[in-house]
Design an enzyme around this catalytic site. Structure first.
Site, PDB file in Angstrom:
ATOM      1  N   GLY A 236       7.133   2.769  -3.204  1.00  0.00           N
ATOM      2  CA  GLY A 236       5.800   2.286  -2.871  1.00  0.00           C
ATOM      3  C   GLY A 236       5.326   3.062  -1.659  1.00  0.00           C
ATOM      4  O   GLY A 236       5.729   4.186  -1.462  1.00  0.00           O
ATOM      5  N   SER A 237       4.463   2.478  -0.855  1.00  0.00           N
ATOM      6  CA  SER A 237       4.049   3.151   0.381  1.00  0.00           C
ATOM      7  C   SER A 237       2.829   2.469   0.975  1.00  0.00           C
ATOM      8  O   SER A 237       2.078   1.782   0.282  1.00  0.00           O
ATOM      9  CB  SER A 237       3.695   4.632   0.161  1.00  0.00           C
ATOM     10  OG  SER A 237       4.778   5.347  -0.354  1.00  0.00           O
ATOM     11  N   ASN A 238       2.630   2.708   2.261  1.00  0.00           N
ATOM     12  CA  ASN A 238       1.361   2.447   2.929  1.00  0.00           C
ATOM     13  C   ASN A 238       0.884   3.762   3.533  1.00  0.00           C
ATOM     14  O   ASN A 238       1.693   4.601   3.936  1.00  0.00           O
ATOM     15  CB  ASN A 238       1.519   1.467   4.103  1.00  0.00           C
ATOM     16  CG  ASN A 238       2.187   0.175   3.715  1.00  0.00           C
ATOM     17  OD1 ASN A 238       1.712  -0.575   2.882  1.00  0.00           O
ATOM     18  ND2 ASN A 238       3.319  -0.098   4.357  1.00  0.00           N
ATOM     19  N   ASN A 508      -0.494   0.465  -2.312  1.00  0.00           N
ATOM     20  CA  ASN A 508      -0.042   0.402  -3.704  1.00  0.00           C
ATOM     21  C   ASN A 508      -0.842  -0.519  -4.595  1.00  0.00           C
ATOM     22  O   ASN A 508      -0.442  -0.760  -5.733  1.00  0.00           O
ATOM     23  CB  ASN A 508       1.455   0.061  -3.809  1.00  0.00           C
ATOM     24  CG  ASN A 508       2.314   0.997  -3.005  1.00  0.00           C
ATOM     25  OD1 ASN A 508       3.115   0.562  -2.189  1.00  0.00           O
ATOM     26  ND2 ASN A 508       2.138   2.289  -3.184  1.00  0.00           N
TER      27      ASN A 508
END
Length: 802
Positions: A236-238, A508
Site C-alpha cells: 500500500g502507501s501514503n 490507496n
C-alpha cells in the site's frame, strides 16, 4: 544539472577515485561500443548507513555498479528471485513448498514454475525486448539490464557469499540480462497474470463426465471485491505533495511513505545514480531493479501509492459444442493454443502440465480459491492483462529521474506509459504539486460493460472493477485511444489527474478525494470508485494534511513530524465511547466468545488514560489494537458498527459514532483482555515492549499501527500468542521527506525502515531499523560537497575481471 554542479561532481570523483569521467557538459548517452579490452566499471562512494552513490560514464556502467552494490547487500534475495523467474523453485526447494509471494500469487513452487517456464517457453520477454521503443524498452534500459547482470556476476565471482540464507547454495549462480528482464516482467504483471497463477496453471478442459458448474455472481462479486481491497493487500502507501502556496518558501514539498513487505523480493534498496551531464537521481529501487523507482533529483521528487485501478479483466468464452478447447467469436471457431510445460522436481519425477491460451490471454479456472471460474463444456474464462505486453516500466522510472518538474513527470508518463499498478504523487522546486493515476489499464469503459458485460460481469464490475466481457462477440473487444502506446489500454488523456492543488494526497483509495476541496470525478469504474466510503487511513490523512495546508508555512520538518505523529483515527472516533461503555458494563465484566465472564475494569481505566497514539511508549495502544481488530474482523462489521452512516456529502467525517450497544462490542473487549493476560502482557504495557523485531540478537521496538486503525505510519506486525508482535510482515518502508531552498541541493530526509542489507552479519542489517525505532532520519547526501564531507565515506572502484 547546472554547469557548476557538474564540474564539482566530476572534480570530486576524479580526486577520490582517479576515474576518468565525461566532461561536465557532454551527454553520456549509451555508446555503440567500447574498446574490447575495457570491461564495465563504476565508482561507488558509500556514505553513512551503507548508502551507495554510484558514478558511471554510461548506462551499461551504471547498471554494472548498481548490480554489484545490490548483490553486496541482497545477494540471497536476488538469487531467489532469479530461481523464481527461471522456473526452478521445485528443482531446488520442492514442488509443494510456498514460493513466498514476492513475484506472483502462486501458492506452491510447482504452480510458480509452471507459469514462469511457460513465459520462458513462449519467448514472451524476448519478444518484448525486440519491440522498438517506445512500445518496447529503450536502449538505455537494455544497457542498464546488461550492466546489472554483469555487475551481479562480477560480485559473485570476486566474493564469497556469507549470508546464511544462501551460503554455498547451488542455486546462487551467474545470470544474464534476460534474467533481469524476466524479473522486471514479473513485477509488471503482479496485478494481472500474477494474480491468477494458480488458476492459469491448474486449468484443464472438462472431461466427458465432468459436472457442469457455473460461477456464482453474488459470491464472485464479494470475492472479487475482497481480492482487490487495499486493506487486505501486502502493499500500500501514503504520499502527499504540497504546492508553493502553503510552504514556507514557495517551493514544493513531498512526503512519501510506501507500505511494502519487510522481507523478500519486494524490499526497497537505496542508492544514488549519477552519469555526469545525463542523470543524477537518488532514492529507492525494488530489489532486482536497475533504476530508482521512488526518489528525487535536484528539481523534483516523487513517490507512488498502490492504485485502485484493476489491471485485468476477464472474457467469458463460448465454446464449440464438440470441442471445449475451441471458442467461438462471431460464429467462427478459434482453436486455443496449447502450451506444454515440464518442471524438474527435487527428489521426484518431472511434472508436465498443459496451459491453454486464447487471443485474450490464458484460460484460468479461478482468481483465488474464493473466486472460481469453472471451465465447462460450454463456457471458459480467459484473463486479459495489458501489462503482459508492457516492459516499459523502467523507462518511466528513468524519465522521472531525468525530469526537472512535475510537468516532466507527466511527460515521462505520457511518453512511456509503463507503470502497471501505482499512482504517482510529485512536487518540484518551482512550487508545483501533482497526483496522477497514470496506469496501464485495460480499456474498460462503463459503456462497454453495459453493452458487453456478462451476467457475472454485471455484478463483479460495480462491486470490484473486475469486468467480465462477452468473448463471443467481436464488437466487445477493447477499443483503443489515439494517445495510447498499445491497443486496448487507456491513453494518458483519460487518467485521473490533479495539478497544483495546495495538497494532493493518496492513501490507496481512489483518486476521488485526492484533495477534499477539489474532488476528481468523471473517470471509469475500472479506475476506482467515486462517492464511496473511504478508509480510516484516508480519512485521517485528509484531516491532517488539509489542516497542515490551512496552517501554511510548511517545511521538511513538518513532513517529518507528520510521518511519525502515529495518531490513531479509529481512536479519535471511538476510544472515548469505548472507555465509557466499558465502564458502564454491569459488574465490570464482559462475556468472551468462549462464554466466560471476564473482568474488564482495569481495561476501562487503561483505555481512558491512553494517549490515542501508536508510539512505542503508548500505554493502552496494544489493548485498543487487539480490541479493534476483533471488533472489525467479522465480514461486514464496518457497516454495522457506526450509528451515523457514510454520507458522500461529508466523506471525511462519516461514518462516525461507535455503536457500543452492538452485541459484538463486549465480546471483542473481553477477548482482547483475555488474550493479553494469556500472553502475560500487562494491559497497560508500553506498545514497544510487545511490538518489536529482533535484529542481531537485540529487540528493536516498532511504532505504528495496522490498517484498520487508520494510522498513517502503517505497520502490519505478526502476532505471537505468547509474546505479542514479534516481527513485521509489511508496512512503512522507504520513507522520504523532500523540499528545496534557494541552493541547488534538495533538502531531503530519508529512512529505510528495515535497513539496506538482508545479511544478518552486515553492519547495515539493522542500523536504520534502530533509527526508525527512535523516530530519527537520515540526512540525504545528494550534492558532491555533502557526499565528500561524510565522515563515513568509503570509495570502491569496481570492474569486470576478464
Amino acid at each position: 544539472m547546472p554547469t557548476r554542479t557538474r564540474r564539482l561532481a566530476a572534480a570530486g570523483v576524479a580526486l577520490l577515485t582517479a576515474v576518468v569521467l565525461l566532461p561536465a557538459g557532454v551527454s553520456a548517452a549509451p555508446r555503440d561500443a567500447r574498446p574490447a579490452d575495457v570491461g564495465l566499471h563504476a565508482t561507488i562512494r558509500y556514505t553513512q548507513y551503507g548508502i551507495p552513490h554510484i558514478v558511471a560514464k554510461d548506462y551499461a556502467d551504471l547498471g554494472f555498479g548498481t548490480g554489484w552494490a545490490q548483490a553486496a547487500d541482497q545477494v540471497c534475495t536476488l538469487a531467489d528471485g532469479y530461481v523464481t523467474v527461471r522456473g526452478e523453485r521445485s528443482r531446488h526447494f520442492g514442488a509443494e513448498a510456498a514460493p513466498g509471494g514476492a513475484l506472483s500469487s502462486a501458492s506452491t513452487n510447482l504452480a510458480s514454475d509452471l507459469y514462469f517456464r511457460g513465459v520462458r517457453g513462449a519467448g514472451t520477454v524476448e519478444k518484448l525486448l525486440a519491440q522498438p521503443a517506445p512500445r518496447g524498452p529503450s536502449r538505455r534500459v537494455k544497457e542498464l539490464m546488461r550492466g546489472f547482470a554483469a555487475g551481479y556476476n562480477a560480485w559473485l565471482k570476486q566474493h564469497r557469499v556469507t549470508d546464511p540464507a544462501c551460503a554455498k547454495a547451488d542455486w546462487v549462480r551467474p545470470i544474464t540480462a534476460l534474467d533481469v528482464a524476466r524479473q522486471g516482467y514479473a513485477v509488471q504483471v503482479l496485478g494481472g497474470q500474477g494474480h491468477g497463477v494458480d488458476g492459469i496453471t491448474a486449468a484443464r478442459p472438462p472431461g466427458a463426465r465432468s459436472a457442469e458448474r457455473a460461477a456464482d455472481p453474488r459470491r464472485s462479486a464479494k470475492a472479487a471485491r475482497e481480492l482487490f481491497a487495499a486493506q487486505d493487500a501486502d502493499m500500500g502507501s501514503n504520499a502527499v505533495a504540497f504546492n508553493g502556496q502553503v510552504t514556507a518558501n514557495g517551493k514544493g514539498l513531498l512526503l512519501g511513505n510506501p507500505h511494502y513487505p519487510w522481507h523478500g523480493g519486494r524490499r526497497f534498496w537505496q542508492s544514488q545514480q549519477t552519469i555526469p551531464g545525463e542523470l543524477n537521481v537518488s532514492g529507492a529501487s525494488l530489489v532486482g531493479t536497475g533504476v530508482v523507482n521512488i526518489g528525487f533529483n535536484g528539481d523534483v521528487a516523487w513517490s507512488h501509492t498502490v492504485a485502485t485501478g484493476v489491471t485485468l479483466n476477464l472474457h467469458q468464452l463460448t465454446l464449440d459444442a464438440a470441442d471445449p478447447t475451441t471458442y467461438v467469436i462471431d460464429g467462427a471457431p478459434h482453436k486455443m493454443v496449447k502450451r506444454t510445460v515440464t518442471v524438474p522436481v527435487k527428489d521426484g519425477a518431472p511434472v508436465t502440465r498443459t496451459q491453454w491460451w486464447t487471443r485474450y490471454g490464458p484460460v484460468l479456472t479461478d482468481l483465488g480459491p474464493q473466486l472460481p471460474l469453472p471451465w465447462s463444456s460450454t463456457t471458459a474464462y480467459a484473463l486479459n492483462d495489458p501489462n503482459a505486453v508492457n516492459l516499459r516500466g523502467s523507462d518511466t522510472d528513468l524519465g522521472f529521474g531525468r525530469a526537472r518538474s512535475t510537468a516532466g513527470i507527466l511527460r515521462a508518463l505520457r511518453d512511456t506509459q509503463g507503470l502497471p499498478w501505482v499512482n504517482t504523487v510529485a512536487a518540484d522546486r518551482r512550487g508545483h504539486s501533482l497526483l496522477t493515476q497514470s496506469q496501464v489499464l485495460p480499456r474498460i469503459t462503463d459503456d462497454l460493460v453495459r453493452r458487453c458485460g456478462t451476467p457475472l460481469g454485471k455484478v463483479t464490475y460495480p462491486a470490484s472493477g473486475v469486468a467480465v466481457l462477452d468473448g463471443s462477440r467481436g464488437s466487445c473487444a477493447l477499443g483503443s485511444d489515439k494517445d495510447a502506446l498499445q491497443p486496448g489500454i487507456f491513453g494518458p488523456s483519460r487518467m485521473p489527474t490533479l495539478k497544483n492543488a495546495p495538497y494532493a494526497e493518496n492513501s490507496n483509495d481512489s483518486a476521488w478525494l485526492t484533495n477534499a476541496d477539489r474532488p476528481i470525478t468523471g473517470y471509469e469504474r475500472v479506475f476506482g470508485t467515486i462517492g464511496t466510503q473511504r478508509s480510516l487511513r484516508t480519512r485521517g490523512a485528509i484531516e491532517d494534511v488539509a489542516a497542515m495546508a490551512e496552517k501554511g508555512g510548511l517545511t521538511v520538518a513538518d513532513l517529518q513530524r507528520r510521518q511519525f505523529a502515529n495518531r490513531v483515527p479509529a481512536a479519535d472516533l471511538a476510544a472515548d465511547d469505548t472507555a465509557r461503555a466499558c465502564a458502564a458494563l454491569p459488574g465490570g465484566t464482559a462475556t468472551g466468545s468462549d462464554g466466560r465472564a471476564v473482568d474488564v475494569r482495569q481495561a476501562c481505566r487503561v483505555l481512558a488514560r491512553w494517549d490515542r497514539t501508536m508510539d512505542t511508549g503508548s500505554r493502552g495502544a496494544l489493548l485498543f489494537d487487539r480490541f479493534w481488530r476483533k471488533l472489525t474482523a467479522p465480514a461486514g462489521s464496518q457497516k454495522r458498527m457506526w450509528k451515523v452512516p457514510f454520507s458522500a456529502a461529508d466523506p471525511v467525517r462519516t461514518p462516525n459514532t461507535l455503536d457500543t450497544s452492538a452485541p459484538g462490542f463486549p465480546t471483542a473487549l473481553a477477548d482482547a483482555v483475555s488474550e493479553l493476560k494469556a500472553a502475560g502482557i500487562a494491559l497497560d504495557a508500553p506498545l514497544g515492549a510487545h511490538q518489536y523485531v529482533v535484529r542481531q540478537g537485540r529487540r528493536v521496538p516498532v511504532h505504528g499501527g495496522t490498517e484498520s486503525l487508520g494510522v498513517w505510519n502503517k505497520i502490519e506486525p505478526v502476532w505471537d500468542p505468547k509474546a505479542g508482535y514479534t516481527e513485521v510482515a509489511h508496512g512503512s518502508s522507504h520513507i522520504q521527506a523532500v523540499g528545496w531552498d534557494d541552493g541547488r541541493c534538495p533538502r531531503a530526509r530519508t529512512l529505510l525502515t528495515y535497513s539496506q542489507s538482508a545479511d544478518p552479519d552486515s553492519p547495515h542489517h539493522s542500523d536504520q531499523t534502530r533509527l526508525y525505532a527512535k523516530e530519527r532520519w537520515v540526512t540525504a547526501r545528494f550534492c558532491e560537497k555533502d557526499i565528500l564531507g561524510d565522515p563515513a565515506l568509503k570509495v570502491v572502484r569496481v570492474r569486470e575481471r576478464r
